[in-house]
Design an enzyme around this catalytic site. Structure first.
Site, PDB file in Angstrom:
ATOM      1  N   ASP A  40      18.602  -2.623 -22.973  1.00  0.00           N
ATOM      2  CA  ASP A  40      17.390  -3.295 -22.526  1.00  0.00           C
ATOM      3  C   ASP A  40      17.055  -4.377 -23.564  1.00  0.00           C
ATOM      4  O   ASP A  40      17.668  -4.479 -24.631  1.00  0.00           O
ATOM      5  CB  ASP A  40      16.245  -2.291 -22.313  1.00  0.00           C
ATOM      6  CG  ASP A  40      15.200  -2.843 -21.336  1.00  0.00           C
ATOM      7  OD1 ASP A  40      15.192  -4.069 -21.088  1.00  0.00           O
ATOM      8  OD2 ASP A  40      14.386  -2.053 -20.804  1.00  0.00           O
TER       9      ASP A  40
HETATM   10  C1  NOJ Z   1      12.756  -5.280 -20.077  1.00  0.00           C
HETATM   11  C2  NOJ Z   1      12.626  -4.253 -18.980  1.00  0.00           C
HETATM   12  O1  NOJ Z   1      12.411  -2.981 -19.543  1.00  0.00           O
HETATM   13  C3  NOJ Z   1      13.825  -4.180 -18.065  1.00  0.00           C
HETATM   14  O2  NOJ Z   1      13.513  -3.360 -16.986  1.00  0.00           O
HETATM   15  C4  NOJ Z   1      14.224  -5.546 -17.601  1.00  0.00           C
HETATM   16  O3  NOJ Z   1      15.326  -5.460 -16.745  1.00  0.00           O
HETATM   17  C5  NOJ Z   1      14.536  -6.412 -18.806  1.00  0.00           C
HETATM   18  N1  NOJ Z   1      13.346  -6.507 -19.648  1.00  0.00           N
HETATM   19  C6  NOJ Z   1      15.002  -7.797 -18.414  1.00  0.00           C
HETATM   20  O4  NOJ Z   1      13.978  -8.521 -17.850  1.00  0.00           O
END
Ligand code: NOJ
Length: 718
Positions: free
Chosen positions: A261
């Site tokens: 993430d």
């Molecule tokens: C953080 C989020 O937790 C995740 O769900 C997302 O896909 C990513 N950012 C990218 O935007």
């Protein structure tokens, strides 16, 4: 494409750049231009940026093609970029948030919606979506419950698979995009419902309740997986070798791309697991995380790790190969634009067919929570007052990608389109902020309007930005302003119905008795208002059933139907007056509205379950049958739900677990047989032996229309 040959000519720096993902703006500097902003802060060099493997966050086919063109000029190996984006519940045509889709109990509809989203996204240049999000959610305080399909592992698995199928198709269709299941693992169990907070749970609970939905996506052929921000057994997911290597790679056989993430590599330092970026890179690569999102630990440290013999070139090659294989599978080496097309963006975005599907999804996701008889409204009337902070605006919801609030139909507009604009008048009455106090002047205005109207539609709830990432709430009630507005308006005109916009279950016990009728439409997306109008006036019937329990009070959280039994359960769930029972002094244990619950404009009767036998040997099956009848006067659907409880086992089993359901549509007076088959497989769980197995003994079984109703019958596995 000969990927081995390609890999063979890549330098280590170029390989590590493939293993990095940055925001698309990082790559969109002027030719030879200075590296500035966040790319500079990460100390990225021209060479590293030129060889980057993938990007996220960009809008539209034109931009995508420009970035890809520029990249193809600069990349020494001419390896196309992969374009990723969070396409969660629609790209431009937005359907209800996943929690709302969970309320449809129709995985096939979810699949159709994802297919539509994939089409709009693919023509905008998206090649991978960071979806499905399949985190099991039990705590309504967590803002991200709206991204999940709810609290039940069985239902979540079906929706997980459906989303993968919808986005990916068979990965050969023109508009098929790769899915990336997230957030591995158990991100939904953040303590206190506070986003990014720590998670601590037993391996039993992890395997039994939390992992199945990710596994379901893997089994369905999902192309990517994203690790979560949280700890699993004390180790952050991105650097968790047990989780990624042992469970995901070895046990489940997932040999495709794993991405972290956002900035989760460097967060391992803040967790207190790694001392520096070098340790972050080591932990993540050892675990088997292939792509690092939005940080530079790999590009800056893996060379040293290889030089010191801590990481082998084979480990790096394996990760790069997985990334190249995905690009090859998607045909990017032949056509780096994929399906990106400005003409098709215009053709597909918000086209009537897509809007119609989005509306169908709202119709099926709305849940009627209460109806004292005011609904359905008659359209043979003079005036409708639409009151409340969400009366005149559409709500597309959090994570709505290219969706625009102004393109969504509001409740006022939806009703106006149905019965005539001139019959509809709007007063907002308050703004809808969390701590808002009542404004006497605004309330008086609303009261004046409703006194002069046939019906009142109260649009209440929580703002879009009160849920989603980073948006947890310690209080999940309506604000004082909304409650006072609602009470004043209902007193002035009791022909009132509340339409709730909410990204999570709300605690409604202090207002529910004051409202004659209540429905939730979640965050409904582009066609919210038009569907709400059809439901209010009985043009359509309610079909939604809750995928997550609605608490009485926030203090009950986490609250979920499939909880464990305790040694001191209340003798009467509707009585909390007895001491030394597992209870709250000031609240019942039960939810205000249970999992699986939802009303309709008709009524149904389900007969007690009949079993074709009450004992079975391994390898045999038991057939469970009920008759379900529409006992009301209009056509409608109900969800017939089968729950089981393993009465005594080597490890304590939950009070009830959903093991099957069927949605049935019946004309007035019509009756249908519904059958469920129980096999040994249905009865399996992670036992004290650490095995997924069924243990002999007695099971209780219910067939009902929610988790908290029905008489149980018993059968035995020999
Ligand atoms: C953080 C989020 O937790 C995740 O769900 C997302 O896909 C990513 N950012 C990218 O935007």
């Amino acid at each position: 494409m000969d990927l081995q040959a390609l890999l063979g000519k890549m330098t280590l720096e170029q390989k590590l750049a493939q293993m990095s993902q940055f925001n698309a703006v990082f790559l969109f500097r002027d030719a030879g231009g200075e590296i500035t902003g966040p790319a500079k802060a990460l100390a990225l060099t021209e060479d590293e940026l030129n060889a980057t493997g993938s990007v996220l966050n960009f809008i539209g086919a034109k931009r995508m093609k420009e970035i890809q063109d520029r990249h193809m000029q600069d990349d020494p190996n001419k390896i196309p970029l992969l374009f990723m984006q969070d396409v969660i519940h629609g790209y431009r045509t937005i359907y209800p948030v996943p929690l709302g889709m969970g309320a449809t109990w129709e995985p096939a509809l979810m699949e159709e919606c994802c297919k539509m989203a994939a089409k709009e996204a693919a023509v905008a240049g998206v090649q991978v979506t960071f979806a499905p999000m399949v985190d099991l959610v039990r705590d309504c305080r967590w803002g991200r419950v709206m991204e999940s399909t709810g609290e039940d592992p069985y239902l979540n698995c079906l929706f997980s698979k459906a989303q993968v199928r919808g986005f990916q198709g068979d990965m050969t269709g023109k508009y098929d995009i790769a899915a990336c299941v997230k957030h591995f693992a158990a991100y939904g169990a953040a303590e206190g419902g506070r986003d990014y907070n720590t998670v601590d749970m037993s391996e039993r609970s992890l395997r039994q309740d939390y992992l199945p939905a990710y596994k379901a996506a893997v089994d369905e052929g999902v192309e990517m997986l994203m690790t979560s921000f949280n700890l699993i057994n004390g180790v952050p997911s991105s650097g968790n070798k047990w989780l990624v290597d042992t469970v995901l790679r070895k046990e489940w056989g997932f040999d495709k791309v794993v991405i972290s993430d956002y900035d989760a590599f460097r967060e391992m330092k803040k967790h207190g697991y790694c001392e520096n970026d070098y340790e972050c890179a080591y932990a993540a690569l050892e675990a088997g995380t292939d792509i690092e999102m939005m940080s530079n630990c790999y590009v800056k440290n893996v060379k040293q790790l290889i030089d010191e013999g801590k990481i082998s070139m084979a480990q790096v090659d394996k990760a790069v190969m997985r990334i190249l294989e995905l690009k090859d599978k998607m045909g990017l080496f032949e056509n780096p634009y994929g399906a990106a097309s400005e003409e098709e963006e215009i053709k597909f975005n918000l086209c009537p067919e897509h809007r119609a599907l989005a509306k169908k999804a709202v119709l099926k996701s709305a849940v009627l929570l209460k109806n004292d008889g005011v609904l359905p409204l008659s359209d043979n009337i003079a005036k409708v007052a639409v009151v409340g902070p969400f009366a005149d605006k559409g709500m597309i919801g959090a994570w709505s990608c290219g969706g625009k609030e102004e393109e969504a139909v509001s409740v006022a507009d939806g009703i106006g389109a149905l019965i005539g604009k001139t019959k509809v008048k709007v007063v907002l009455g308050c703004e809808g902020t969390a701590k808002e106090k009542p404004d006497a002047k605004e309330i008086a205005k609303a009261v004046r309007l409703v006194k002069n109207s046939d019906y009142v539609v109260l649009c209440l709830g929580e703002k879009r930005e009160y849920s989603g990432e980073g948006n947890s709430r310690a209080d999940v009630t309506l604000s004082e302003a909304q409650k006072t507005l609602a009470r004043s308006v209902v007193e002035a005109n009791p022909n009132a119905v509340a339409v709730l916009f909410n990204g999570r279950p709300l605690a409604l016990s202090d207002i529910i008795d004051d409202l004659p009728a209540v429905m939730t439409v979640w965050q409904p997306g582009t066609e919210g208002g038009s569907a709400v109008a059809d439901l209010l006036f009985g043009k359509e019937n309610f079909e939604g059933r809750l995928p997550m329990s609605f608490p009485r009070e926030v203090g009950q959280a986490p609250l979920y139907y499939n909880r464990m039994r305790t040694g001191r359960p209340p003798r009467d769930p509707n009585d909390n007056s007895r001491g030394y029972e597992s209870r709250y002094l000031d609240c019942l244990n039960t939810p205000l509205f249970p999992f699986g619950y939802g009303l309709s404009y008709t009524t149904f009767e389900i007969t007690p379950p009949m079993l074709d036998k009450t004992e079975m040997n391994r390898g045999e099956e038991i057939k469970v049958s009920v008759k379900v009848k529409n006992t009301g006067s209009v056509a409608g659907s109900t969800v017939v739900q089968m729950y089981l409880c393993d009465r005594f086992a080597s490890l304590v089993r939950p009070m009830q677990e959903l093991k099957g359901f069927e949605k049935v549509w019946l004309l007035p007076g019509e009756e249908k047989d519904v059958t469920f088959i129980i096999t040994e497989e249905t009865l399996k769980f992670y036992s004290a032996n650490g095995k997924f197995e069924a243990e002999s003994g007695e099971f209780n079984l219910w067939v009902s229309d929610s988790a908290e109703k029905g008489e149980s019958v018993t059968f035995k596995l020999n």
